[in-house]
Enzyme design. Structure first.
Site, PDB file in Angstrom:
ATOM      1  N   HIS A  60       0.639  -1.320  -0.010  1.00 29.55           N
ATOM      2  CA  HIS A  60       0.470  -0.443   0.192  1.00 29.55           C
ATOM      3  C   HIS A  60       1.062   1.030   0.035  1.00 29.55           C
ATOM      4  CE1 HIS A  60       0.372   0.975   4.757  1.00 29.55           C
ATOM      5  NE2 HIS A  60       0.604  -0.232   4.997  1.00 29.55           N
ATOM      6  N   CYS A  95       4.136  -4.618   6.386  1.00 25.89           N
ATOM      7  CA  CYS A  95       3.078  -4.173   5.136  1.00 25.89           C
ATOM      8  C   CYS A  95       4.356  -3.995   3.945  1.00 25.89           C
ATOM      9  CB  CYS A  95       2.168  -3.021   5.095  1.00 25.89           C
ATOM     10  SG  CYS A  95       0.543  -4.484   5.662  1.00 25.89           S
TER      11      CYS A  95
END
Length: 191
Positions: free
Chosen positions: A146, A162
């Site tokens: 992301h 992440c």
């Protein structure tokens, strides 16, 4: 696709394990593609020449003519934790190379191969104080690729696990995965 490879493996096993077995009418087949042993023991070196093309197997399984393209992923997203980079390949050709941030001290970014299973133009982390995760591509459990507003940290480990990207690059990757469809995209995270 996996089923086609499994059937190809079955064909190999039948050909190698039982070359002298007589073929019968109850021998498994895929339409016109026979799964019968095709080589005698003295002709085992010709094995590679007798296997049906993988595309023929896929088509026999009902996958259609589109399966005649390469059976690998159309889009490959490679994340290299040691260099903190991402390489994006489309049909085997490098189209993008970007800096990323993966897990900082005390956190992990899982390594392995996955197919994205969920995408959101905007997602908020339920685990980390409702933190924004624009252009999220979830690939394993709660881990996603992301965008991040912390662009000065890109190229260094800094996330909770992440894979963080520059917002412009995350938007490009999101559009690419949406264009091809998550089912033909593979995410590879390497140590």
């Amino acid at each position: 696709m996996y089923r086609a490879f499994a059937l190809l493996g079955l064909s190999l096993c039948l050909t190698i394990a039982a070359p002298a077995r007589a073929a019968t009418d109850d021998t498994p087949s895929l339409g016109d593609i026979s799964m019968r042993p095709s080589l005698s023991p003295d002709r085992a070196s010709e094995l590679a020449m007798t296997l049906p093309p993988a595309a023929d197997i896929a088509e026999a399984l009902g996958a259609g003519p589109a399966s005649r393209q390469a059976l690998g992923p159309k889009v490959m997203v490679r994340v290299d934790i040691s260099s903190q980079t991402m390489t994006v390949l489309v049909h085997g050709k490098v189209v993008h190379e970007w800096k990323v941030s993966t897990a900082g001290r005390g956190y992990i970014t899982p390594t392995g191969f996955w197919t994205p299973y969920r995408m959101h133009v905007m997602w908020r982390s339920r685990k980390y104080d409702n933190a924004p995760m624009p252009h999220s591509i979830f690939f394993h459990e709660g881990y996603a690729i992301h965008a991040t507003p912390h662009i000065k940290r890109l190229g260094k480990p800094a996330s909770h696990g992440c894979v963080r990207l520059h917002p412009d690059n995350a938007k490009i990757l999101f559009a690419l995965v949406r264009q091809y469809g998550p089912s033909v995209v593979r995410v590879s995270v390497e140590p």
